[in-house]
Design a protein around this motif. Structure first.
Motif, PDB file in Angstrom:
ATOM      1  N   GLY A  40       5.826  -2.921 -47.561  1.00  0.00           N
ATOM      2  CA  GLY A  40       5.206  -1.661 -47.155  1.00  0.00           C
ATOM      3  C   GLY A  40       5.533  -1.223 -45.750  1.00  0.00           C
ATOM      4  N   ARG A  41       6.301  -2.029 -45.015  1.00  0.00           N
ATOM      5  CA  ARG A  41       6.566  -1.722 -43.607  1.00  0.00           C
ATOM      6  C   ARG A  41       7.369  -0.437 -43.435  1.00  0.00           C
ATOM      7  NH1 ARG A  41       9.757  -2.764 -38.971  1.00  0.00           N
ATOM      8  NH2 ARG A  41       8.649  -3.834 -37.268  1.00  0.00           N
ATOM      9  N   GLU A  42       8.433  -0.271 -44.223  1.00  0.00           N
ATOM     10  CA  GLU A  42       9.278   0.906 -44.066  1.00  0.00           C
ATOM     11  C   GLU A  42       8.545   2.179 -44.483  1.00  0.00           C
ATOM     12  OE1 GLU A  42      12.008   3.407 -42.860  1.00  0.00           O
ATOM     13  OE2 GLU A  42      11.955   1.255 -42.387  1.00  0.00           O
ATOM     14  N   ALA A  43       7.729   2.099 -45.549  1.00  0.00           N
ATOM     15  CA  ALA A  43       6.950   3.264 -45.963  1.00  0.00           C
ATOM     16  C   ALA A  43       5.949   3.644 -44.877  1.00  0.00           C
ATOM     17  CB  ALA A  43       6.218   2.972 -47.275  1.00  0.00           C
ATOM     18  N   ALA A  44       5.364   2.637 -44.241  1.00  0.00           N
ATOM     19  CA  ALA A  44       4.432   2.901 -43.153  1.00  0.00           C
ATOM     20  C   ALA A  44       5.154   3.536 -41.972  1.00  0.00           C
ATOM     21  CB  ALA A  44       3.748   1.607 -42.724  1.00  0.00           C
ATOM     22  N   MET A  45       6.384   3.077 -41.706  1.00  0.00           N
ATOM     23  CA  MET A  45       7.160   3.652 -40.618  1.00  0.00           C
ATOM     24  C   MET A  45       7.492   5.117 -40.899  1.00  0.00           C
ATOM     25  SD  MET A  45       8.347   2.704 -37.641  1.00  0.00           S
ATOM     26  CE  MET A  45       8.709   0.939 -37.637  1.00  0.00           C
ATOM     27  N   GLU A  46       7.788   5.438 -42.128  1.00  0.00           N
ATOM     28  CA  GLU A  46       8.046   6.826 -42.501  1.00  0.00           C
ATOM     29  C   GLU A  46       6.798   7.681 -42.285  1.00  0.00           C
ATOM     30  OE1 GLU A  46      10.703   8.548 -43.311  1.00  0.00           O
ATOM     31  OE2 GLU A  46      11.932   6.766 -42.963  1.00  0.00           O
ATOM     32  N   HIS A  47       5.633   7.123 -42.581  1.00  0.00           N
ATOM     33  CA  HIS A  47       4.369   7.826 -42.351  1.00  0.00           C
ATOM     34  C   HIS A  47       4.188   8.107 -40.856  1.00  0.00           C
ATOM     35  CE1 HIS A  47       0.122   8.890 -42.610  1.00  0.00           C
ATOM     36  NE2 HIS A  47      -0.151   7.944 -41.723  1.00  0.00           N
ATOM     37  N   VAL A  48       4.506   7.133 -40.030  1.00  0.00           N
ATOM     38  CA  VAL A  48       4.399   7.303 -38.579  1.00  0.00           C
ATOM     39  C   VAL A  48       5.354   8.394 -38.097  1.00  0.00           C
ATOM     40  CG1 VAL A  48       4.839   6.172 -36.357  1.00  0.00           C
ATOM     41  CG2 VAL A  48       3.570   4.971 -38.143  1.00  0.00           C
ATOM     42  N   ARG A  49       6.573   8.401 -38.605  1.00  0.00           N
ATOM     43  CA  ARG A  49       7.546   9.438 -38.217  1.00  0.00           C
ATOM     44  C   ARG A  49       7.052  10.828 -38.626  1.00  0.00           C
ATOM     45  NH1 ARG A  49      11.499   5.670 -40.854  1.00  0.00           N
ATOM     46  NH2 ARG A  49      12.281   4.311 -39.188  1.00  0.00           N
ATOM     47  N   ALA A  50       6.493  10.919 -39.817  1.00  0.00           N
ATOM     48  CA  ALA A  50       6.055  12.217 -40.344  1.00  0.00           C
ATOM     49  C   ALA A  50       4.848  12.764 -39.599  1.00  0.00           C
ATOM     50  CB  ALA A  50       5.733  12.097 -41.829  1.00  0.00           C
ATOM     51  N   THR A  51       4.078  11.888 -38.971  1.00  0.00           N
ATOM     52  CA  THR A  51       2.830  12.310 -38.312  1.00  0.00           C
ATOM     53  C   THR A  51       2.930  12.233 -36.794  1.00  0.00           C
ATOM     54  OG1 THR A  51       1.984  10.049 -38.597  1.00  0.00           O
ATOM     55  CG2 THR A  51       1.361  11.678 -40.257  1.00  0.00           C
ATOM     56  N   MET A  52       4.150  12.231 -36.257  1.00  0.00           N
ATOM     57  CA  MET A  52       4.338  12.216 -34.803  1.00  0.00           C
ATOM     58  C   MET A  52       3.554  13.360 -34.173  1.00  0.00           C
ATOM     59  SD  MET A  52       6.259   9.827 -33.481  1.00  0.00           S
ATOM     60  CE  MET A  52       7.486   8.595 -33.974  1.00  0.00           C
ATOM     61  N   GLY A  53       2.899  13.060 -33.066  1.00  0.00           N
ATOM     62  CA  GLY A  53       2.124  14.074 -32.358  1.00  0.00           C
ATOM     63  C   GLY A  53       0.649  14.032 -32.675  1.00  0.00           C
TER      64      GLY A  53
END
Length: 221
Positions: A40-53
């Protein structure tokens, strides 16, 4: 621009402060410390990228239960502080000169961020920017983080700005632009230093898109 602006509200990471993977690196360290699995690490990282700010605790709440979110947030803040202490914190080229030029014209300056106050203060201290902004705000000060309008509206109230039309909101993400638009800012400015393209920033509400904040004084002249 002919509108008599009184206040410029700046995002920090990606807008006035270089984010060359700093947020992602801190998140990776936090994930490894709290979750400690590659699942789940990469999916979580994608979530972080999508919610920057956005407010970091709200980002982590999108990944699990409240206990995990709080643990991730604490680990993230610790990891981010460690990265700053390792020297991985630099200003966007020309940002300080641009901010000082705007202050010299009488504009109030606000810094806003989704980080905690301790982390925001550490960033400002590491850059030698103590006192550069009239106010520094986090979601703890405003109530809600981006994309809600609370941060710029709180900046307006704290600085005594006369109206939302007299406020400029500047940021590098869709959340920054949406927050400025929701607050009714007289001008919402997107910058390309955070990895978002012009189309995405304009779709989120940016009136104007610049290569970086270094171009802002000329744009407001």
């Amino acid at each position: 621009m002919t509108t008599p602006f009184e206040l410029v509200v700046f995002d920090m990471a990606g807008t006035t402060v270089v984010d060359d993977g700093l947020v992602e690196a801190a998140f990776g360290r936090a994930w490894d410390a709290v979750v400690a699995t590659a699942d789940g690490r990469e999916a979580a990282m994608e979530h972080v990228r999508a919610t920057m700010g956005q407010s970091k605790i709200d980002v982590f709440r999108g990944l699990g239960d409240e206990e995990t979110a709080q643990a991730m947030n604490a680990a993230f803040e610790g990891a981010f502080r460690a990265l700053i202490e390792e020297g991985r914190c630099e200003p966007i080229p020309g940002a300080e000169d641009a901010i000082r030029a705007l202050k010299a014209t009488g504009l109030a300056i606000a810094f806003t961020t989704g980080f905690s106050h301790d982390t925001a203060d550490l960033i400002i201290e590491s850059l030698g920017w103590v006192g550069l902004a009239d106010v520094v705000l986090t979601p703890d000060d405003a109530g809600r983080g981006r994309p809600d309008p609370d941060l710029p509206l709180t900046a307006l109230l704290r600085t005594g700005t006369s109206s939302v039309a007299a406020m400029v909101v500047v940021g590098d993400t869709e959340s920054d632009a949406a927050s400025g638009r929701a607050a009714g800012a007289g001008l919402v400015v997107g910058v390309l230093t955070g990895g978002r393209d012009e189309e995405r920033l304009r779709e989120a509400g940016a009136d104007l898109v610049l290569a970086s904040v270094a171009e802002l004084p000329a744009a407001l002249a």
